[in-house]
Design a protein around this motif. Sequence first.
Motif, short mmCIF file in Angstrom:
data_model
loop_
_atom_site.label_atom_id
_atom_site.label_comp_id
_atom_site.label_asym_id
_atom_site.label_seq_id
_atom_site.Cartn_x
_atom_site.Cartn_y
_atom_site.Cartn_z
N ASN A 1 76.18 33.70 32.57
CA ASN A 1 77.41 34.33 32.40
C ASN A 1 77.05 35.03 34.00
OD1 ASN A 1 78.75 34.18 30.41
ND2 ASN A 1 76.94 34.84 29.11
N SER A 2 75.91 35.41 34.17
CA SER A 2 75.61 35.69 36.03
C SER A 2 76.53 34.94 36.86
CB SER A 2 74.49 35.77 36.01
OG SER A 2 73.86 36.31 37.76
N LEU A 3 75.94 33.53 36.53
CA LEU A 3 75.91 32.57 37.91
C LEU A 3 77.63 32.98 38.01
CD1 LEU A 3 73.39 29.60 37.67
CD2 LEU A 3 73.72 31.99 39.73
N LYS A 4 78.74 32.61 37.05
CA LYS A 4 79.66 32.43 36.87
C LYS A 4 80.89 34.01 37.86
CE LYS A 4 80.24 31.19 31.68
NZ LYS A 4 80.94 30.90 31.23
N ASN A 5 79.91 33.87 38.25
CA ASN A 5 80.31 36.03 39.15
C ASN A 5 80.51 35.25 40.76
OD1 ASN A 5 82.28 36.79 37.06
ND2 ASN A 5 80.39 37.68 36.42
N ALA A 6 79.15 34.32 40.28
CA ALA A 6 77.93 34.40 42.17
C ALA A 6 79.34 34.28 43.10
CB ALA A 6 77.06 33.64 41.97
N LYS A 7 78.75 33.71 43.88
CA LYS A 7 79.66 32.89 45.41
C LYS A 7 79.12 32.33 46.14
CE LYS A 7 83.43 35.46 43.62
NZ LYS A 7 82.95 36.88 42.86
N ILE A 8 79.43 31.35 47.07
CA ILE A 8 79.21 31.18 47.76
C ILE A 8 80.09 30.75 49.16
CG2 ILE A 8 78.01 28.81 49.14
CD1 ILE A 8 76.97 27.79 46.37
N ILE A 9 79.77 31.43 50.25
CA ILE A 9 81.20 31.75 51.24
C ILE A 9 80.44 31.09 52.59
CG2 ILE A 9 81.66 33.45 52.64
CD1 ILE A 9 81.57 35.62 50.42
N VAL A 10 80.79 30.12 53.46
CA VAL A 10 80.67 29.14 54.68
C VAL A 10 81.61 29.80 55.22
CG1 VAL A 10 80.82 27.35 55.50
CG2 VAL A 10 80.52 27.29 52.83
N LEU A 11 80.70 30.27 56.41
CA LEU A 11 81.37 30.17 57.48
C LEU A 11 80.65 30.12 58.59
CD1 LEU A 11 80.47 34.64 56.81
CD2 LEU A 11 83.33 33.34 56.53
N SER A 12 81.31 30.30 60.35
CA SER A 12 81.60 29.27 61.80
C SER A 12 80.22 29.83 61.57
CB SER A 12 82.60 29.73 62.15
OG SER A 12 83.38 28.66 62.06
N SER A 13 79.62 30.77 61.79
CA SER A 13 78.52 31.24 62.20
C SER A 13 77.52 32.24 61.38
CB SER A 13 78.79 31.90 63.92
OG SER A 13 79.42 32.80 63.21
N LEU A 14 76.66 32.08 62.60
CA LEU A 14 74.90 33.66 61.74
C LEU A 14 75.98 35.42 62.15
CD1 LEU A 14 71.64 31.97 62.44
CD2 LEU A 14 73.41 31.98 60.03
N GLU A 15 77.06 35.40 63.04
CA GLU A 15 77.39 36.47 63.51
C GLU A 15 78.41 36.98 62.57
OE1 GLU A 15 76.30 34.78 68.45
OE2 GLU A 15 77.06 33.97 65.45
N GLU A 16 78.72 36.60 61.91
CA GLU A 16 80.34 36.38 61.01
C GLU A 16 78.94 36.63 59.61
OE1 GLU A 16 84.12 34.03 61.30
OE2 GLU A 16 82.54 32.45 61.33
N ALA A 17 78.34 35.87 59.19
CA ALA A 17 77.69 36.07 58.40
C ALA A 17 76.67 37.70 58.03
CB ALA A 17 76.55 35.14 58.11
N MET A 18 76.24 38.18 59.18
CA MET A 18 75.63 39.48 59.56
C MET A 18 77.20 40.78 58.94
SD MET A 18 73.10 40.54 59.38
CE MET A 18 72.37 39.22 59.79
N GLU A 19 77.86 40.07 59.69
CA GLU A 19 79.33 41.12 59.73
C GLU A 19 79.30 41.33 58.26
OE1 GLU A 19 82.62 39.63 62.11
OE2 GLU A 19 81.04 39.74 64.01
N LEU A 20 79.68 39.82 57.88
CA LEU A 20 80.14 40.50 55.86
C LEU A 20 78.95 41.19 54.92
CD1 LEU A 20 82.15 38.79 54.03
CD2 LEU A 20 81.01 37.13 54.01
N SER A 21 77.37 40.88 55.24
CA SER A 21 77.06 41.27 54.72
C SER A 21 76.27 42.71 55.19
CB SER A 21 75.73 40.67 55.05
OG SER A 21 74.43 41.05 54.90
N ASN A 22 76.41 42.92 56.16
CA ASN A 22 76.57 44.97 56.68
C ASN A 22 77.56 44.76 56.24
OD1 ASN A 22 74.69 44.82 57.79
ND2 ASN A 22 75.16 44.35 59.72
N GLU A 23 79.09 44.58 55.85
CA GLU A 23 80.14 45.32 54.92
C GLU A 23 80.06 45.24 53.46
OE1 GLU A 23 83.63 47.03 54.40
OE2 GLU A 23 82.43 46.89 55.89
N ILE A 24 79.40 44.28 52.66
CA ILE A 24 78.97 43.62 52.18
C ILE A 24 77.79 45.59 51.54
CG2 ILE A 24 77.29 42.93 49.39
CD1 ILE A 24 78.88 40.22 51.22
N ALA A 25 77.31 45.72 52.15
CA ALA A 25 75.49 46.53 52.05
C ALA A 25 74.14 45.97 50.61
CB ALA A 25 76.02 47.65 52.09
N PRO A 26 73.96 45.12 50.45
CA PRO A 26 73.77 44.87 49.18
C PRO A 26 72.43 44.93 49.39
CG PRO A 26 73.34 43.22 50.63
CD PRO A 26 74.11 43.87 51.73
#
Length: 429
Positions: A300-325
């Motif tokens: 049930n938990s994995l049904k709500n999970a997400k895999i996001i493919v981005l072009s660079s680690l810079e973009e990945a870090m920007e997205l993570s900082n926005e999420i604030a996990p």
Amino acid sequence: MIPVYFYPSLKERKNITKRKIKYNDNLKNLIISIIDNVKLHGDTAVKSYTKKYDHVDIDNLIVTEKEFYEANTTISDCLKKSIEKAYNNIKIFHEKQIHKEKKIEISKGIFCWRKSIPIEKIGFYIPSGTAPLLSTVLMLGIPGKLAGCKNIILCSPPNKKGKISPIILYASQYIGINHIYKVGGAQAIAAMTYGTESIPSVYKIFGPGNSYVTKAKQIVSHRDVVSIDIPAGPSEIVIIADNKANPKYVASDLLSQSEHDPESYIVLITKNKEYWINEVKFQLEKQIFFLKNKQHIIENSLKNAKIIVLSSLEEAMELSNEIAPEHLIINCNNATYWADKVINAGSIFIGNYSPVTAGDYASGTNHVLPTYGFAKFYSGVSIDSFVKKTTFQKISKEGLRNLHECISILSSEEGLIAHKKSIDIRLKK
């Protein structure tokens, strides 16, 4: 199993990573009625709700010496040694957070300083049932004791025999918490807020819990003179991975967080190709097979999970900082470099051999962390969570004379003449 989003736009990323918000007025109204009833009727209400929700009659809410003794004899030696090791690591990390601040001479005759004063009365809520969280006892009790809190109590729901899990009792007594009460749910939060005939009131409440407990903590902290640790929600993990990340390890980290709660928040961000993502998915299915007791929760938990493919680690870090996990694993080349780019996260785990599980139990850091994006402005639990920072000042007559003109002008400008006169009267000849 988990949807994959390839190169989403900024707007799409925001929608993809948006957390679910549940509004439930019925739940809120029920909890308010529980809180008010406990406030009014004390132990009688607590025992009534314990019978209703935990299906057991409790005569004596406090844990007795006999129950502590029985717990001590029940626990295996290997578990005791593990608790000891975790205790030592957590203690070492938190001891280093204790700093005695110096007196500062601001100018001649003016001394100011700050002192950490322990919060006098603290309450812990520790979930029990199928997963008694002995690790949370350590994560809260160790910094609370190190901070010097004099009065610490603990509430945990009883089982159908009217007992609290022996591992919770043993861990509590190991760190010196001896006032433990057999009560759970919103009624426990209400009891610690207002006090009952058996359970004393406290000034600050710590600990995780189900939706009843979480909502009760939020309600009492908004309407009464009691504080709570941090806003709580389902467990969260974001993993930033590139080709250095081992798919087996990535899958195991996703699963370890998904077994907490069907509502766990799980996001994998990568710049890797589809074959690597498919390997992660394969490992998820392979490893789930060995987790049958939690398989329903995980799926049930994995049904709500997400895999996001981005072009660079810079973009990945920007997205993570926005999420604030709550938890962030950085598992990529130059991981330490990218860790320095983190602005918003509860706790950060660097490389293939730094799983969240290590921080959950025994590496030393605290696992009580902000969720739901609150890492943008909240910290996890630390020594500072258990103290107040109080300022002091001592000023000589000469020092006050040097401040006289400055204060006279500023207070007059604000129209606060009595403020000005409180300085004048001290400096009259």
